[in-house]
Design a protein around this motif. Sequence first.
Motif, PDB file in Angstrom:
ATOM      1  N   ASP A  16       0.865  -1.171   0.000  1.00  0.00           N
ATOM      2  CA  ASP A  16       0.000   0.000   0.000  1.00  0.00           C
ATOM      3  C   ASP A  16       0.905   1.225   0.000  1.00  0.00           C
ATOM      4  O   ASP A  16       1.437   1.612   1.038  1.00  0.00           O
ATOM      5  CB  ASP A  16      -0.912  -0.022   1.234  1.00  0.00           C
ATOM      6  CG  ASP A  16      -1.835   1.177   1.290  1.00  0.00           C
ATOM      7  OD1 ASP A  16      -1.881   1.943   0.308  1.00  0.00           O
ATOM      8  OD2 ASP A  16      -2.499   1.346   2.319  1.00  0.00           O
ATOM      9  N   CYS A  17       1.094   1.819  -1.157  1.00  0.00           N
ATOM     10  CA  CYS A  17       2.038   2.920  -1.284  1.00  0.00           C
ATOM     11  C   CYS A  17       1.547   4.202  -0.622  1.00  0.00           C
ATOM     12  O   CYS A  17       2.327   5.115  -0.402  1.00  0.00           O
ATOM     13  CB  CYS A  17       2.357   3.165  -2.755  1.00  0.00           C
ATOM     14  SG  CYS A  17       3.363   1.843  -3.447  1.00  0.00           S
ATOM     15  N   ALA A  18       0.282   4.280  -0.303  1.00  0.00           N
ATOM     16  CA  ALA A  18      -0.236   5.471   0.367  1.00  0.00           C
ATOM     17  C   ALA A  18       0.165   5.482   1.836  1.00  0.00           C
ATOM     18  O   ALA A  18       0.233   6.545   2.453  1.00  0.00           O
ATOM     19  CB  ALA A  18      -1.748   5.533   0.239  1.00  0.00           C
ATOM     20  N   ASN A  19       0.435   4.314   2.411  1.00  0.00           N
ATOM     21  CA  ASN A  19       0.778   4.216   3.827  1.00  0.00           C
ATOM     22  C   ASN A  19       2.156   3.589   3.995  1.00  0.00           C
ATOM     23  O   ASN A  19       2.323   2.398   3.757  1.00  0.00           O
ATOM     24  CB  ASN A  19      -0.264   3.364   4.564  1.00  0.00           C
ATOM     25  CG  ASN A  19      -1.641   3.981   4.464  1.00  0.00           C
ATOM     26  OD1 ASN A  19      -1.810   5.166   4.676  1.00  0.00           O
ATOM     27  ND2 ASN A  19      -2.613   3.172   4.110  1.00  0.00           N
ATOM     28  N   PRO A  20       3.135   4.370   4.432  1.00  0.00           N
ATOM     29  CA  PRO A  20       4.460   3.794   4.658  1.00  0.00           C
ATOM     30  C   PRO A  20       4.422   2.833   5.848  1.00  0.00           C
ATOM     31  O   PRO A  20       3.466   2.834   6.620  1.00  0.00           O
ATOM     32  CB  PRO A  20       5.337   5.004   4.956  1.00  0.00           C
ATOM     33  CG  PRO A  20       4.401   6.072   5.384  1.00  0.00           C
ATOM     34  CD  PRO A  20       3.085   5.786   4.720  1.00  0.00           C
ATOM     35  N   PRO A  21       5.455   2.007   6.011  1.00  0.00           N
ATOM     36  CA  PRO A  21       5.478   1.094   7.144  1.00  0.00           C
ATOM     37  C   PRO A  21       5.454   1.864   8.466  1.00  0.00           C
ATOM     38  O   PRO A  21       5.856   3.025   8.532  1.00  0.00           O
ATOM     39  CB  PRO A  21       6.789   0.315   6.974  1.00  0.00           C
ATOM     40  CG  PRO A  21       7.566   1.027   5.952  1.00  0.00           C
ATOM     41  CD  PRO A  21       6.644   1.912   5.181  1.00  0.00           C
ATOM     42  N   ALA A  22       4.987   1.199   9.503  1.00  0.00           N
ATOM     43  CA  ALA A  22       4.868   1.847  10.808  1.00  0.00           C
ATOM     44  C   ALA A  22       6.220   2.301  11.333  1.00  0.00           C
ATOM     45  O   ALA A  22       6.324   3.317  12.014  1.00  0.00           O
ATOM     46  CB  ALA A  22       4.212   0.882  11.797  1.00  0.00           C
ATOM     47  N   THR A  23       7.273   1.577  11.007  1.00  0.00           N
ATOM     48  CA  THR A  23       8.608   1.908  11.490  1.00  0.00           C
ATOM     49  C   THR A  23       9.435   2.472  10.344  1.00  0.00           C
ATOM     50  O   THR A  23       9.654   1.798   9.339  1.00  0.00           O
ATOM     51  CB  THR A  23       9.292   0.648  12.057  1.00  0.00           C
ATOM     52  OG1 THR A  23       8.420   0.045  13.002  1.00  0.00           O
ATOM     53  CG2 THR A  23      10.598   0.989  12.717  1.00  0.00           C
ATOM     54  N   ILE A  24       9.886   3.704  10.497  1.00  0.00           N
ATOM     55  CA  ILE A  24      10.753   4.340   9.501  1.00  0.00           C
ATOM     56  C   ILE A  24      12.187   4.063   9.925  1.00  0.00           C
ATOM     57  O   ILE A  24      12.632   4.502  10.984  1.00  0.00           O
ATOM     58  CB  ILE A  24      10.482   5.860   9.407  1.00  0.00           C
ATOM     59  CG1 ILE A  24       9.012   6.123   9.109  1.00  0.00           C
ATOM     60  CG2 ILE A  24      11.399   6.521   8.389  1.00  0.00           C
ATOM     61  CD1 ILE A  24       8.519   5.556   7.800  1.00  0.00           C
ATOM     62  N   CYS A  25      12.924   3.347   9.085  1.00  0.00           N
ATOM     63  CA  CYS A  25      14.245   2.860   9.470  1.00  0.00           C
ATOM     64  C   CYS A  25      15.399   3.691   8.924  1.00  0.00           C
ATOM     65  O   CYS A  25      16.543   3.402   9.229  1.00  0.00           O
ATOM     66  CB  CYS A  25      14.410   1.419   8.987  1.00  0.00           C
ATOM     67  SG  CYS A  25      13.161   0.299   9.659  1.00  0.00           S
ATOM     68  N   ALA A  26      15.136   4.666   8.100  1.00  0.00           N
ATOM     69  CA  ALA A  26      16.226   5.450   7.513  1.00  0.00           C
ATOM     70  C   ALA A  26      15.739   6.847   7.189  1.00  0.00           C
ATOM     71  O   ALA A  26      14.550   7.091   7.047  1.00  0.00           O
ATOM     72  CB  ALA A  26      16.733   4.767   6.245  1.00  0.00           C
ATOM     73  N   MET A  27      16.700   7.752   7.067  1.00  0.00           N
ATOM     74  CA  MET A  27      16.377   9.128   6.699  1.00  0.00           C
ATOM     75  C   MET A  27      16.216   9.229   5.187  1.00  0.00           C
ATOM     76  O   MET A  27      16.826   8.469   4.446  1.00  0.00           O
ATOM     77  CB  MET A  27      17.507  10.073   7.121  1.00  0.00           C
ATOM     78  CG  MET A  27      17.664  10.206   8.614  1.00  0.00           C
ATOM     79  SD  MET A  27      19.106  11.186   9.076  1.00  0.00           S
ATOM     80  CE  MET A  27      18.782  12.742   8.274  1.00  0.00           C
TER      81      MET A  27
END
Length: 190
Positions: A88-99
């Motif tokens: 689902d490209c509208a919703n990124p994963p809950a955990t952002i792992c990189a800048m």
Amino acid sequence: MNYRHPPLARSSCKGMTMIEVLVAAVIIGVGLLGVASLQVTALQGASNAEYRSRATDLIASLADRMRANLDGVDINSYSDATANTAADCANPPATICAMTPNATNTSGVTQCDPAEMAAFDLWEVRCSNGVQNSLPRGLMSIACTEGAAPPGDTCAPLSPMVITITWQVQDSAATPVTETVVATIIPGAP
């Protein structure tokens, strides 16, 4: 001294007739249509080459991400058997792992475990300026081809991973044609 030309006889007047002009116009028109057709074909070829280059770059990006997260490969987090294949490209994963490259601070960036990093990597390559945004009707699939067990089990550490990216273009008859780039990588062992 007045010098007058003698009147010219009708038979000595030479010029182009209307039929000759029309024949020349038809020949030029046919030539211009041929050039226009070649231009359209060249533009379609350039566009497809650009898409193929993007797909190759995206595969290389995912391969680099897999090599950086070998523990994620080892627990089968990159294989479509366990990953969300219809991201689902509208919703990124809950955990952002990189800048992101244009970020100025690290707020919101979390230290991730291998599975979270794999989910983030897949979202980045599929969605964030990736397959679904830069290729027309682009799709990506990943499969562990050797030593893979049923979903939830681990992929062998040195198993080949097949990454397939497809997209659609239109041929000269405006018929959709599916193009594909397939690459087999071996990420390595943790």
